[in-house]
Design a protein around this motif. Structure first.
Motif, PDB file in Angstrom:
ATOM      1  N   GLU A  93      -9.112   1.372 -52.176  1.00 38.88           N
ATOM      2  CA  GLU A  93      -9.406  -0.051 -52.281  1.00 38.88           C
ATOM      3  C   GLU A  93     -10.904  -0.274 -52.200  1.00 38.88           C
ATOM      4  OE1 GLU A  93      -8.398  -2.577 -48.828  1.00 38.88           O
ATOM      5  OE2 GLU A  93      -7.804  -0.720 -47.803  1.00 38.88           O
ATOM      6  N   LYS A  94     -11.331  -1.291 -52.875  1.00 38.63           N
ATOM      7  CA  LYS A  94     -12.725  -1.715 -52.792  1.00 38.63           C
ATOM      8  C   LYS A  94     -12.738  -3.231 -52.857  1.00 38.63           C
ATOM      9  CE  LYS A  94     -17.348  -0.491 -54.053  1.00 38.63           C
ATOM     10  NZ  LYS A  94     -18.209   0.585 -54.582  1.00 38.63           N
ATOM     11  N   GLY A  95     -13.298  -3.864 -51.863  1.00 35.94           N
ATOM     12  CA  GLY A  95     -13.285  -5.313 -51.811  1.00 35.94           C
ATOM     13  C   GLY A  95     -12.036  -5.844 -51.147  1.00 35.94           C
ATOM     14  N   ASP A  96     -11.909  -7.156 -51.147  1.00 34.91           N
ATOM     15  CA  ASP A  96     -10.810  -7.840 -50.467  1.00 34.91           C
ATOM     16  C   ASP A  96      -9.585  -7.917 -51.368  1.00 34.91           C
ATOM     17  OD1 ASP A  96      -9.128  -9.401 -48.983  1.00 34.91           O
ATOM     18  OD2 ASP A  96     -10.449 -11.159 -48.898  1.00 34.91           O
ATOM     19  N   ILE A  97      -8.649  -6.995 -51.185  1.00 37.55           N
ATOM     20  CA  ILE A  97      -7.465  -6.939 -52.051  1.00 37.55           C
ATOM     21  C   ILE A  97      -6.424  -7.984 -51.676  1.00 37.55           C
ATOM     22  CG2 ILE A  97      -7.822  -4.503 -52.591  1.00 37.55           C
ATOM     23  CD1 ILE A  97      -5.562  -3.844 -50.608  1.00 37.55           C
ATOM     24  N   THR A  98      -6.695  -8.773 -50.631  1.00 39.79           N
ATOM     25  CA  THR A  98      -5.798  -9.874 -50.263  1.00 39.79           C
ATOM     26  C   THR A  98      -6.228 -11.184 -50.928  1.00 39.79           C
ATOM     27  OG1 THR A  98      -7.022 -10.561 -48.278  1.00 39.79           O
ATOM     28  CG2 THR A  98      -5.408  -8.778 -48.029  1.00 39.79           C
ATOM     29  N   GLN A  99      -7.348 -11.155 -51.611  1.00 36.69           N
ATOM     30  CA  GLN A  99      -7.862 -12.349 -52.282  1.00 36.69           C
ATOM     31  C   GLN A  99      -7.008 -12.665 -53.517  1.00 36.69           C
ATOM     32  OE1 GLN A  99     -10.274 -14.498 -51.519  1.00 36.69           O
ATOM     33  NE2 GLN A  99     -10.131 -15.648 -53.431  1.00 36.69           N
ATOM     34  N   PRO A 100      -6.523 -13.888 -53.661  1.00 31.07           N
ATOM     35  CA  PRO A 100      -5.737 -14.232 -54.856  1.00 31.07           C
ATOM     36  C   PRO A 100      -6.609 -14.348 -56.098  1.00 31.07           C
ATOM     37  CG  PRO A 100      -5.320 -15.763 -53.033  1.00 31.07           C
ATOM     38  CD  PRO A 100      -6.553 -14.997 -52.693  1.00 31.07           C
ATOM     39  N   PHE A 101      -6.091 -13.820 -57.195  1.00 31.67           N
ATOM     40  CA  PHE A 101      -6.730 -13.955 -58.496  1.00 31.67           C
ATOM     41  C   PHE A 101      -5.657 -14.311 -59.524  1.00 31.67           C
ATOM     42  CE2 PHE A 101      -9.464 -10.779 -56.344  1.00 31.67           C
ATOM     43  CZ  PHE A 101     -10.667 -11.492 -56.369  1.00 31.67           C
ATOM     44  N   TYR A 102      -6.056 -15.028 -60.551  1.00 37.10           N
ATOM     45  CA  TYR A 102      -5.117 -15.349 -61.623  1.00 37.10           C
ATOM     46  C   TYR A 102      -4.877 -14.111 -62.492  1.00 37.10           C
ATOM     47  CZ  TYR A 102      -5.526 -20.300 -60.509  1.00 37.10           C
ATOM     48  OH  TYR A 102      -5.481 -21.507 -59.866  1.00 37.10           O
ATOM     49  N   TYR A 103      -3.617 -13.879 -62.821  1.00 34.55           N
ATOM     50  CA  TYR A 103      -3.265 -12.791 -63.725  1.00 34.55           C
ATOM     51  C   TYR A 103      -3.904 -12.972 -65.105  1.00 34.55           C
ATOM     52  CZ  TYR A 103       1.038 -10.801 -61.425  1.00 34.55           C
ATOM     53  OH  TYR A 103       1.965 -10.185 -60.627  1.00 34.55           O
ATOM     54  N   ARG A 104      -4.016 -14.231 -65.537  1.00 34.29           N
ATOM     55  CA  ARG A 104      -4.339 -14.537 -66.931  1.00 34.29           C
ATOM     56  C   ARG A 104      -3.375 -13.756 -67.839  1.00 34.29           C
ATOM     57  NH1 ARG A 104      -9.055 -17.576 -67.353  1.00 34.29           N
ATOM     58  NH2 ARG A 104      -8.148 -18.141 -69.373  1.00 34.29           N
ATOM     59  N   SER A 105      -3.836 -13.141 -68.904  1.00 33.38           N
ATOM     60  CA  SER A 105      -2.892 -12.503 -69.836  1.00 33.38           C
ATOM     61  C   SER A 105      -2.263 -11.227 -69.303  1.00 33.38           C
ATOM     62  CB  SER A 105      -3.575 -12.221 -71.183  1.00 33.38           C
ATOM     63  OG  SER A 105      -3.696 -13.410 -71.932  1.00 33.38           O
ATOM     64  N   ALA A 106      -2.731 -10.724 -68.169  1.00 33.91           N
ATOM     65  CA  ALA A 106      -2.054  -9.592 -67.544  1.00 33.91           C
ATOM     66  C   ALA A 106      -0.662  -9.995 -67.059  1.00 33.91           C
ATOM     67  CB  ALA A 106      -2.879  -9.040 -66.386  1.00 33.91           C
ATOM     68  N   LEU A 143      -3.701 -23.716 -64.852  1.00 36.46           N
ATOM     69  CA  LEU A 143      -3.453 -23.918 -66.279  1.00 36.46           C
ATOM     70  C   LEU A 143      -4.231 -22.868 -67.059  1.00 36.46           C
ATOM     71  CD1 LEU A 143      -2.147 -25.763 -68.459  1.00 36.46           C
ATOM     72  CD2 LEU A 143      -4.284 -27.084 -68.444  1.00 36.46           C
ATOM     73  N   ASP A 144      -3.532 -22.083 -67.852  1.00 35.99           N
ATOM     74  CA  ASP A 144      -4.180 -21.035 -68.634  1.00 35.99           C
ATOM     75  C   ASP A 144      -4.851 -21.621 -69.873  1.00 35.99           C
ATOM     76  OD1 ASP A 144      -4.999 -18.476 -69.250  1.00 35.99           O
ATOM     77  OD2 ASP A 144      -2.995 -17.597 -69.106  1.00 35.99           O
ATOM     78  N   GLY A 145      -5.693 -20.824 -70.524  1.00 41.11           N
ATOM     79  CA  GLY A 145      -6.417 -21.314 -71.687  1.00 41.11           C
ATOM     80  C   GLY A 145      -5.517 -21.734 -72.829  1.00 41.11           C
ATOM     81  N   CYS A 146      -4.325 -21.136 -72.911  1.00 38.34           N
ATOM     82  CA  CYS A 146      -3.394 -21.428 -74.006  1.00 38.34           C
ATOM     83  C   CYS A 146      -2.525 -22.647 -73.732  1.00 38.34           C
ATOM     84  CB  CYS A 146      -2.511 -20.216 -74.261  1.00 38.34           C
ATOM     85  SG  CYS A 146      -1.421 -19.813 -72.869  1.00 38.34           S
ATOM     86  N   GLY A 147      -2.620 -23.208 -72.525  1.00 45.46           N
ATOM     87  CA  GLY A 147      -1.825 -24.392 -72.200  1.00 45.46           C
ATOM     88  C   GLY A 147      -0.595 -24.132 -71.364  1.00 45.46           C
ATOM     89  N   ALA A 148      -0.300 -22.860 -71.081  1.00 41.65           N
ATOM     90  CA  ALA A 148       0.858 -22.519 -70.249  1.00 41.65           C
ATOM     91  C   ALA A 148       0.419 -22.324 -68.799  1.00 41.65           C
ATOM     92  CB  ALA A 148       1.515 -21.238 -70.769  1.00 41.65           C
ATOM     93  N   PRO A 149       1.345 -22.399 -67.856  1.00 39.85           N
ATOM     94  CA  PRO A 149       0.989 -22.127 -66.464  1.00 39.85           C
ATOM     95  C   PRO A 149       0.579 -20.669 -66.272  1.00 39.85           C
ATOM     96  CG  PRO A 149       3.094 -23.299 -66.609  1.00 39.85           C
ATOM     97  CD  PRO A 149       2.751 -22.843 -67.990  1.00 39.85           C
ATOM     98  N   VAL A 150      -0.318 -20.434 -65.331  1.00 38.37           N
ATOM     99  CA  VAL A 150      -0.709 -19.075 -64.964  1.00 38.37           C
ATOM    100  C   VAL A 150      -0.796 -19.024 -63.445  1.00 38.37           C
ATOM    101  CG1 VAL A 150      -3.208 -19.518 -65.108  1.00 38.37           C
ATOM    102  CG2 VAL A 150      -2.321 -17.187 -65.445  1.00 38.37           C
ATOM    103  N   HIS A 151      -0.444 -17.876 -62.883  1.00 36.57           N
ATOM    104  CA  HIS A 151      -0.336 -17.781 -61.429  1.00 36.57           C
ATOM    105  C   HIS A 151      -1.368 -16.832 -60.832  1.00 36.57           C
ATOM    106  CE1 HIS A 151       3.234 -20.083 -62.022  1.00 36.57           C
ATOM    107  NE2 HIS A 151       3.859 -19.102 -62.637  1.00 36.57           N
ATOM    108  N   ALA A 152      -1.790 -17.171 -59.610  1.00 39.28           N
ATOM    109  CA  ALA A 152      -2.720 -16.339 -58.852  1.00 39.28           C
ATOM    110  C   ALA A 152      -2.024 -15.808 -57.615  1.00 39.28           C
ATOM    111  CB  ALA A 152      -3.958 -17.142 -58.448  1.00 39.28           C
TER     112      ALA A 152
END
Length: 330
Positions: free
Chosen positions: A35-48, A185-194
């Protein structure tokens, strides 16, 4: 929040760019390998998140009912880049599904890749929704709602049943409680989750090892998604792009997202990797992934070599002359 430096770019020995980020590598037991950095920090998946967003349509009868080809089904997981083979498959898919292009909420777009974009503009062709790099995902949403008799007008709203179902899959596969998931809100207009980066890695671990999924129908859908992505890597992204290079390796499931998010997992080794580059750049992905795979170490040197072929540590100018170098710190 801990965001350490994961890469530095130098020009003639002088630092030009510094990239902070977070890296999480876990094993089959969901234990931290690196691990490197704070892996508990939420990030948006985006297209992943697209492999997870494709679960409803892969769980349905859509693929069999409309006799979709592998290329057409792979579009449900894709960030397609507008090559001729993408456009052909998209037109065929929309036609088979009987879905009008105007129903897609994503914006009109030109191809993402330079060559097809220049060709499109030179031919005086207009932007179109089917060329948006998320068009395949939206066709998957729409075909599922159509098959289930649900409203097709608001399929992109978080309150819609398909988006609620996707949220359930994100929660289940990533082992993140629903009330801890951040929705945007993702760039394409659909929901995206973090979600926390570690949980993102957990979700991809289950794509590499579907025996971790107890629900039989979900397990079958995830397994089919993985097989389709590996079978048609250029549809998922395009030739000379990191996702396709990694997916050409049958041992790897991988998908990138906007703003520097990248996820992949190794099937045989049952190791999952999630990366977030805080600058949002994508051009470092091949180098970062190659260095992490070397660090493990990963047995398939050909895959690592193909990543370096995409992005050398040397920085060159427009004429190909060496102007600097990149250092990766993982």
């Amino acid at each position: 929040m801990d965001f350490p430096v994961i890469a530095k770019e130098f020009r003639n020995g002088n630092v030009e760019n510094i990239h902070q980020g977070v890296v999480c590598v876990i094993d089959k037991n969901k234990k931290i390998v690196f691990e490197k950095g704070d892996i508990t920090q939420p990030f948006y998946y985006r297209s992943a998140m697209k492999p997870l967003q494709a679960i409803p349509v892969f769980s349905s009868n859509v693929i069999n009912k409309y006799q979709l080809t592998g290329e057409e089904a792979a579009l449900f997981t894709a960030s397609q880049r507008g090559e001729d083979y993408h456009e052909k498959a998209l037109l065929s898919l929309a036609g088979k599904l009987g879905i009008e292009e105007k129903r897609l909420v994503c914006n009109q777009s030109y191809p993402l890749n330079v060559a097809p974009k220049e060709k499109y503009i030179a031919s005086h062709k207009p932007r179109r929704k089917l060329l948006h790099n998320c068009a395949g995902k939206h066709l998957g949403f729409l075909s599922y709602t159509k098959e289930k008799g649900l409203s097709m007008d608001d399929y992109h709203e978080m309150s819609h049943p398909i988006q609620q179902e996707i949220l359930d899959y994100v929660s289940l596969l990533s082992e993140t409680p629903r009330d801890k998931i951040i929705t945007g809100l993702d760039g394409c207009g659909a929901p995206v989750h973090a979600i926390p980066l570690r949980n993102m890695a957990i979700s991809y671990l289950k794509f590499a090892d579907t025996s971790m999924i107890s629900n039989k129908s979900l397990c079958e859908a995830v397994d089919q998604i993985t097989q389709i992505m590996n079978s048609f890597p250029n549809i998922v992204a395009s030739h000379q792009f990191i996702c396709s290079v990694l997916l050409e390796d049958p041992n790897i499931i991988a998908k990138g997202g906007a703003q520097g998010v990248y996820c992949l997992a190794l099937k045989k080794e049952k190791i999952s990797i999630a990366i977030k580059v805080l600058s949002g750049t994508e051009h470092l992905w091949p180098l970062l992934v190659a260095k992490i795979l070397e660090k493990l170490p990963y047995h398939n040197k050909e895959t690592i070599d193909r990543l370096y072929a995409l992005k050398d540590s040397k920085i060159t100018n427009d004429s190909g002359k060496i102007a600097g170098h990149t250092e990766v710190h993982v």
